[in-house]
Design an enzyme around this catalytic site. Structure first.
Site, PDB file in Angstrom:
ATOM      1  N   GLN A  20      -0.530  -1.239   4.112  1.00  0.00           N
ATOM      2  CA  GLN A  20      -1.780  -1.376   3.381  1.00  0.00           C
ATOM      3  C   GLN A  20      -1.673  -2.624   2.510  1.00  0.00           C
ATOM      4  O   GLN A  20      -0.612  -2.916   1.945  1.00  0.00           O
ATOM      5  CB  GLN A  20      -2.072  -0.134   2.526  1.00  0.00           C
ATOM      6  CG  GLN A  20      -2.481   1.070   3.379  1.00  0.00           C
ATOM      7  CD  GLN A  20      -2.774   2.290   2.534  1.00  0.00           C
ATOM      8  OE1 GLN A  20      -1.910   2.774   1.822  1.00  0.00           O
ATOM      9  NE2 GLN A  20      -3.993   2.803   2.637  1.00  0.00           N
ATOM     10  N   SER A  21      -2.780  -3.360   2.373  1.00  0.00           N
ATOM     11  CA  SER A  21      -2.711  -4.723   1.841  1.00  0.00           C
ATOM     12  C   SER A  21      -2.486  -4.780   0.344  1.00  0.00           C
ATOM     13  O   SER A  21      -1.787  -5.666  -0.152  1.00  0.00           O
ATOM     14  CB  SER A  21      -3.993  -5.493   2.199  1.00  0.00           C
ATOM     15  OG  SER A  21      -4.158  -5.550   3.598  1.00  0.00           O
ATOM     16  N   THR A  22      -3.059  -3.895  -0.447  1.00  0.00           N
ATOM     17  CA  THR A  22      -2.994  -3.966  -1.909  1.00  0.00           C
ATOM     18  C   THR A  22      -2.542  -2.633  -2.468  1.00  0.00           C
ATOM     19  O   THR A  22      -2.636  -1.594  -1.809  1.00  0.00           O
ATOM     20  CB  THR A  22      -4.365  -4.336  -2.499  1.00  0.00           C
ATOM     21  OG1 THR A  22      -5.311  -3.311  -2.183  1.00  0.00           O
ATOM     22  CG2 THR A  22      -4.855  -5.672  -1.930  1.00  0.00           C
TER      23      THR A  22
END
Length: 694
Positions: A20-22
């Site tokens: 997941q990016s953030t």
């Protein structure tokens, strides 16, 4: 089961990679995590020998600008040949840039590893599957660029109207209607106002920081953990003070996009550095007078200019601020030839003189210095101009200084009283919690009682501090304003007072003078000072320079004559000093050194100096004058009066009692001392320029 999954694939391990990016997605998008973790169960159901879950890249972007240890671990396992399939929920989880995506696909083709997602299984060795995987990777990369473009455009449009919400610094908050307003907490607001008030008085962010430290005043700090913001009180930090002074939000301006990201290529990968400051003209949004601020925009620009002047190690062509020291014109003197700011150098045997020197382009070896001038006469000349320019405003300056001292004293006590009010509330809250607890729960009651005692102790400490400061303030003598007004009318009296610090004089000059252009007039041997006043006027002042090279040119002997006369009587180093003082030069026009003197002496056949063969000890004229307490000029006059004209006045013979023979009798020296003015000490330089009295 899919026909592409062969027993050979099942005999190897399956790797489930998800990302997941953030961190916001990690804490908020929990359903996406569950779906990706469920892939491990799907791989086990398919019949793979073992299943490995790689979740090291949670909170890391797949754009290629961040280190991804989980992806590197995946690539290493695929290269080992022990992986039969790579499971992912979609192609964007593996990579959002073509470089990483195609590199992984090439490795999977070489190792015979499948790529499996909810849509099916893909064998990179097959042309059709490889084409489909390439399209998925390209779409993933394009999707990221498209979402970023849309998000940035929407954010910029909302910020242009001043409606985009972001985390505000201490002392400001968002209202219910989406507007920025001053924090209703008086404790926070008054502390922020105290920082700006002290900066206007002290003129330095570091001095404000030191004052807050000495007064033991806590600063509000906003702590952020993902989406949760909390205001805490901490001891003052230098960077916190500077952030308050630099932030335009406190000046009533809505500013967005003041910092940017900088991308660099490191080890073949793009690396982003956040928090890079941008010039004001490159800010994304700047809306002045958007909300009520602690200071006006004009005050903010003045503060920003003063902070830039305080940065002495940057922009050597800009004006600098006053930082103490004996030189009155620190940071104001500019070279009239190269345009750089002149530096201040302190030296001399007594340690009370200074010099303004332009180093020129000293970054390049061999360029040399530019110009220089002694600072004592220059400071006195500029001080006289200051007296003539602002003498009628001395009353207002004195009253303002008195009010600033009294205001600073009240602000310190008021800040402690606000801390006391908060501590009393915490003590009251602790007492309520203690009274509500069941006495039978002793482990809870003991902890609450300890917290109550700590809160009461903090209240007592603050009460004692306020009492001590109030007593100290009451013990100080009352200022007679009438007498202060009378004294303030005489600016020279205030200037020459021993209690007046040089830093105060420097700040006064910096308020009145923008800069001073210095140049040298070799024809008249004067320093030409062009004073640029703050109001736009200009004044030219000429200051006579001390004449150098006082040895008469017509009496300067040749180097050969001087060496034949002095050689053998003095060491080579002393001979080099004497030759340079008599303006003697070598054949190619250079100065004398001990090595050059030795070479010339050997060519002339002059024996070397031998201290054991010296019949009469000698002493230099400067040492003799210092020993007798008279100046060099008076000592030279006594030598010429009591010696022949051909005698060398720079070196004197000393008898067995240590008396200089060439100076004559003691009454002659005493006569020089008796001719001094009655108030001789008033004529000496006392480290600060004194203005003439009325």
């Amino acid at each position: 089961m899919n026909t592409k999954i062969t027993p050979d694939h099942l005999g190897r391990a399956a790797v489930v990679y998800f990302r997941q990016s953030t961190m916001t997605q990690v804490t908020g998008n929990l359903e996406s995590q569950r779906r990706q973790y469920d892939l491990a169960g799907a791989a086990a159901t398919t019949g793979f020998a073992s299943v490995t879950v790689i979740d090291d890249d949670l909170g890391r972007s797949g754009s290629g600008s961040m280190e991804r240890p989980g992806f590197e671990r995946l690539v290493a396992q695929v290269c080992s040949g022990d992986v039969g399939a790579v499971y992912c929920i979609e192609a964007s989880r593996l990579a959002r840039n073509g470089r990483d995506w195609h590199h992984l696909i090439d490795l999977c083709a070489l190792a015979g590893t499948l790529v499996i997602d909810p849509d099916g299984a893909y064998d990179p060795r097959l042309v059709n599957d490889r084409l489909l995987l390439g399209l998925k990777g390209t779409m993933s990369e394009y999707e990221l660029s498209l979402m970023r473009q849309r998000g940035i455009a929407a954010r910029g449009s909302k910020a242009g109207r001043g409606e985009l919400r972001f985390m505000l610094p201490p002392g400001l908050c968002w209202s219910e209607v989406g507007k920025i307003e001053i924090d209703p907490d008086e404790h926070v607001a008054e502390t922020i106002r105290l920082v700006f008030a002290n900066f206007r008085e002290l003129g330095s962010g570091r001095q404000v920081f030191l004052w807050l430290r000495s007064a033991d005043i806590k600063m509000p700090v906003v702590l952020r953990n993902v989406d949760v913001c909390k205001l805490v009180w901490k001891a003052p930090a230098y960077h916190s003070v500077m952030q308050i002074l630099h932030n335009p939000l406190y000046a009533g301006a809505y500013a967005f996009g003041r910092r940017a990201q900088r991308t660099r290529i490191i080890d073949g990968r793009a690396r982003k550095a956040t928090g890079v400051r941008k010039p004001r003209d490159e800010w994304s949004v700047l809306l002045r007078d958007n909300h009520q601020g602690y200071i006006s925009w004009r005050e903010y620009e003045e503060n920003h200019k003063l902070l830039a002047e305080n940065a002495h190690m940057k922009k050597n062509c800009d004006r600098k601020s006053a930082r103490g020291g004996r030189a009155l014109l620190t940071g104001l003197m500019r070279c009239g030839r190269c345009g750089r700011m002149m530096r201040v150098f302190y030296g001399s045997a007594k340690g009370n003189a200074h010099r303004y020197q332009c180093r020129g382009d000293d970054a390049h070896v061999g360029v040399g210095l530019c110009i220089g001038i002694g600072g004592v006469r220059v400071d006195r000349a500029v001080a006289v101009q200051i007296l003539e320019a602002v003498s009628y405003r001395a009353v207002e300056a004195a009253i303002f200084a008195s009010d600033q001292v009294e205001r600073s004293r009240r602000d310190g006590i008021a800040a402690l009283e606000r801390d006391l009010e908060g501590s009393r509330y915490e003590a009251l809250l602790a007492s309520r919690r203690y009274e509500l607890v069941d006495p039978a729960k002793r482990h809870v009651a003991r902890e609450l009682e300890a917290r109550w005692n700590d809160a009461l102790e903090r209240v007592g400490v603050l009460e004692r501090k306020i009492k001590d400061l109030s007593a100290l303030s009451a013990a100080r003598p009352v200022i007679d304003r009438g007498r202060l007004l009378q004294l303030a009318q005489d600016l020279p009296t205030v200037w020459n007072a021993p209690s007046t610090e040089t830093r105060t004089k420097q700040r006064l000059i910096h308020i009145l003078v923008q800069e001073i252009i210095c140049d040298l007039d070799d024809a008249t041997n004067e320093a030409v000072l062009l004073i640029h006043w703050t109001g736009g006027r200009h004044t030219e002042v000429r200051v006579a320079r001390v004449k150098t090279g006082r040895y008469p040119a017509e009496l300067a002997p040749s180097a050969v004559e001087a060496l034949r006369k002095l050689g053998g009587h003095w060491p080579d180093r002393e001979l080099a000093v004497s030759l340079n003082r008599m303006l003697c030069k070598t054949g190619n026009g250079e100065s004398w050194t001990a090595v050059r003197v030795r070479d010339m002496r050997e060519r002339l056949g002059i024996p070397e100096y031998d201290a054991t063969k010296v019949e009469i000890p000698m002493i230099s004229l400067m040492k003799a004058a210092e020993k007798l307490g008279i100046c060099v000029g008076s000592a030279k006059s006594l030598v010429q009066r009591n010696s022949s004209c051909n005698a060398n006045p720079s070196w004197l013979a000393v008898d067995g009692s240590g008396r200089c023979v060439n100076l004559g009798s003691r009454p002659g020296v005493q006569g020089v001392v008796d001719r001094r003015p009655k108030f001789y000490e008033d004529y000496q330089y006392d480290k600060v320029a004194r203005l003439p009295g009325i």
